[in-house]
Structure formats: C-alpha cells, structure tokens
Design a protein around this motif. Structure first.
Motif, PDB file in Angstrom:
ATOM      1  N   ILE A 230      -6.789   7.095  -3.450  1.00  0.00           N
ATOM      2  CA  ILE A 230      -7.381   8.128  -3.874  1.00  0.00           C
ATOM      3  C   ILE A 230      -6.631   9.496  -4.124  1.00  0.00           C
ATOM      4  O   ILE A 230      -6.689  10.251  -4.847  1.00  0.00           O
ATOM      5  N   VAL A 231      -5.542   9.622  -3.076  1.00  0.00           N
ATOM      6  CA  VAL A 231      -4.567  10.841  -3.066  1.00  0.00           C
ATOM      7  C   VAL A 231      -3.767  10.519  -4.084  1.00  0.00           C
ATOM      8  O   VAL A 231      -3.350  11.327  -4.992  1.00  0.00           O
ATOM      9  N   ALA A 232      -3.259   9.430  -4.254  1.00  0.00           N
ATOM     10  CA  ALA A 232      -2.181   9.018  -5.319  1.00  0.00           C
ATOM     11  C   ALA A 232      -2.750   9.308  -6.733  1.00  0.00           C
ATOM     12  O   ALA A 232      -2.130  10.027  -7.727  1.00  0.00           O
ATOM     13  N   ASP A 233      -3.960   8.576  -6.825  1.00  0.00           N
ATOM     14  CA  ASP A 233      -4.611   9.090  -8.403  1.00  0.00           C
ATOM     15  C   ASP A 233      -4.729  10.572  -8.539  1.00  0.00           C
ATOM     16  O   ASP A 233      -4.589  11.015  -9.438  1.00  0.00           O
ATOM     17  N   ALA A 234      -5.133  11.385  -7.461  1.00  0.00           N
ATOM     18  CA  ALA A 234      -5.308  12.844  -7.822  1.00  0.00           C
ATOM     19  C   ALA A 234      -4.010  13.433  -8.141  1.00  0.00           C
ATOM     20  O   ALA A 234      -3.846  14.486  -8.895  1.00  0.00           O
ATOM     21  N   LEU A 235      -3.095  13.323  -7.464  1.00  0.00           N
ATOM     22  CA  LEU A 235      -1.779  13.772  -7.410  1.00  0.00           C
ATOM     23  C   LEU A 235      -1.467  13.317  -8.876  1.00  0.00           C
ATOM     24  O   LEU A 235      -0.561  14.301  -9.429  1.00  0.00           O
ATOM     25  N   ALA A 236      -1.524  12.185  -9.114  1.00  0.00           N
ATOM     26  CA  ALA A 236      -0.896  11.823 -10.774  1.00  0.00           C
ATOM     27  C   ALA A 236      -1.611  12.392 -11.637  1.00  0.00           C
ATOM     28  O   ALA A 236      -0.588  12.837 -12.672  1.00  0.00           O
ATOM     29  N   GLU A 237      -2.871  12.788 -11.518  1.00  0.00           N
ATOM     30  CA  GLU A 237      -3.478  13.225 -12.792  1.00  0.00           C
ATOM     31  C   GLU A 237      -3.754  14.980 -12.494  1.00  0.00           C
ATOM     32  O   GLU A 237      -3.610  15.519 -13.722  1.00  0.00           O
ATOM     33  N   PHE A 238      -3.817  15.450 -11.396  1.00  0.00           N
ATOM     34  CA  PHE A 238      -3.938  16.852 -11.244  1.00  0.00           C
ATOM     35  C   PHE A 238      -2.986  17.525 -10.381  1.00  0.00           C
ATOM     36  O   PHE A 238      -3.084  18.738 -10.148  1.00  0.00           O
ATOM     37  N   GLY A 239      -1.973  16.832  -9.937  1.00  0.00           N
ATOM     38  CA  GLY A 239      -1.120  17.730  -9.212  1.00  0.00           C
ATOM     39  C   GLY A 239      -0.204  18.833  -9.828  1.00  0.00           C
ATOM     40  O   GLY A 239      -0.022  19.759  -9.483  1.00  0.00           O
ATOM     41  N   GLY A 240      -0.109  18.552 -11.156  1.00  0.00           N
ATOM     42  CA  GLY A 240       0.631  19.433 -12.103  1.00  0.00           C
ATOM     43  C   GLY A 240      -0.218  20.637 -12.441  1.00  0.00           C
ATOM     44  O   GLY A 240       0.365  21.477 -12.962  1.00  0.00           O
ATOM     45  N   LEU A 241      -1.605  20.516 -12.258  1.00  0.00           N
ATOM     46  CA  LEU A 241      -2.519  21.532 -12.664  1.00  0.00           C
ATOM     47  C   LEU A 241      -2.659  22.748 -11.529  1.00  0.00           C
ATOM     48  O   LEU A 241      -3.130  23.729 -11.654  1.00  0.00           O
ATOM     49  N   SER A 242      -2.319  22.374 -10.405  1.00  0.00           N
ATOM     50  CA  SER A 242      -2.653  23.080  -9.219  1.00  0.00           C
ATOM     51  C   SER A 242      -2.043  24.389  -9.207  1.00  0.00           C
ATOM     52  O   SER A 242      -0.847  24.719  -9.637  1.00  0.00           O
TER      53      SER A 242
END
Length: 244
Positions: A230-242
């Motif tokens: 769950i963490v890896a998927d979120a970081l891959a898709e949205f980490g750059g938006l934070s």
C-alpha cells in the motif's frame, strides 16, 4: 407570476450527484428569483464542497450570486490538487475506518470517529480543529460550520485512498503515525516494550516502534508485506505531488 428560468450545465465529474436530465449538457431550471446560486446547485444534489468555479454568462461569480432569468450557468468541479487555507488535516466519519487507517499508515493526519457522534458534532470538530471533513454523506457536507469538506466517491478503500491523495496531495511520511489512534510513532527498545510482546514476537523481532499517545507497539510482522505494498503504490503514484 411565473418563476424565472435559468440554464445550467454541470461538469462531467459532478454528474454522479445530479438527475439524469442534467447530465446531457445544458438544461433548463426554474428558480424562485431570490435564491442564491449556491442554494440552487445544492438543491440539485451537488455539495458545494465539490464545486470549483461558478460561471454566469462566462464570467466568474460566487455562490451568493442570485441568477437572473435566462442566465447561463456553468458549474465546474473542484480543481486538483485542491488548495487549502492550512495544512492537509482530515476528519473521517464512522463509515471510513479503513481509509483512516491507510492515511495514517502514510503519515497523514487523519482523525476518525469510530462511533456515530452526529453531523453537528462532526462539523463542530472540523471547524474547531481546522480539518477537512471526509464523508460519503451529502447532508453532512452541506453543513455551513464545516471548515472544509470533501465527498469520498467510492466505497472501495483502494479507490478512496487514491481519490483523497490526488485531490489534496498531502505530504506523505509512511510509518510515522499510529494506525490505531493517529498519534506519532517513535523508536522503542525491545526492553522498553517487552511486557507487551508475545514470546514468538520477542524471539523473532528486534526493531520496534511505539505510539507516544496510546502506547501501541509496532513491528514488521507477517502483515508487513501487505502494508508495504500500500505504501509503495502510494509513493509511486503520489509521492511527487506532496506539498510541505
């Protein structure tokens, strides 16, 4: 006296809220001639939390605008990522427990009511703590005392999480919050938490974290692989938006 008629068109993202007759493009709506545009939009099923720009004859207007006869109205969806007047902090109602735990897993400040305390109390807490109210309840999202709110469109936790992260782009800091109470985690020596461990856990693991608020102890057990995905998927898709 005949009520004035206006023309109104909703963005495709808002079609889920309106009757089928309003989904095909511009449609005629009769008003009482004194209600605000915000009231008209909400009376048609769309919470204002989901509305971005409002246009009357192509020019921006506010929700307090009173549309006149023959006026052409465009109702746009809220832009993403949505700008907030403060940090991205959330409050979730009783039906969104899984989403709350997943947001906390990612280090997002997500308060959650595990019992139904009523719409008035939820709205008051949103205002007092300046939290975005997340809910699938349109009635709750129409309460004026909310600090901010957002409709959670899906009933599936995976889609709910993606929806919130894409809409608000909160800073992600995985493994830093307690999924049980939302408190901050800190490293803990095995000796300090030994009394809370079962024999198998004590023998098999050496790295622990503990919540500074409720005392819950965490370690990378058998469930860690699923949570890590769950963490890896979120970081891959949205980490750059934070945003910080």
């Amino acid at each position: 006296m005949e009520r004035p008629e206006i023309w109104i068109e909703f963005a495709p993202e808002l079609h889920v809220f309106v009757a089928s007759a309003q989904r095909a493009g511009r449609s005629a709506v009769r008003t009482d001639g004194s209600s605000t545009l915000g009231h008209v939009v909400e009376s048609m099923g769309v919470p204002l939390t989901e509305v971005g720009a409002l246009l009357a004859g192509g020019r921006p207007v506010g929700a307090s605008h009173v549309p006149g006869a023959g006026e052409e109205i465009s109702v746009c969806a809220v832009s993403r990522p949505q700008q907030l007047p403060g940090p991205a902090r959330f409050l979730l109602d009783v039906h969104l427990g899984t989403l709350a735990r997943r947001l906390r897993l990612l280090g997002v400040d997500a308060a959650y009511e595990s019992v139904d305390i009523g719409d008035a109390a939820l709205a008051a807490r949103s205002a007092a703590e300046q939290r975005v109210m997340l809910s699938r309840d349109r009635g709750l999202l129409r309460r004026r005392e909310l600090w901010a709110g957002a409709h959670v469109y899906s009933s599936r936790p995976d889609d709910q999480l993606r929806d919130v992260l894409s809409r608000f782009a909160p800073p992600l800091a995985p493994w830093t919050r307690c999924t049980a109470c939302n408190g901050q985690l800190h490293s803990a020596a095995k000796e300090a938490v030994q009394e809370q461990l079962r024999d198998g856990t004590e023998r098999s693991y050496d790295v622990f974290a503990q919540c500074g608020d409720c005392g819950q102890v965490y370690w990378r057990g058998a469930h860690h692989g699923r949570l890590n995905a769950i963490v890896a998927d979120a970081l891959a898709e949205f980490g750059g938006l934070s945003r910080s």
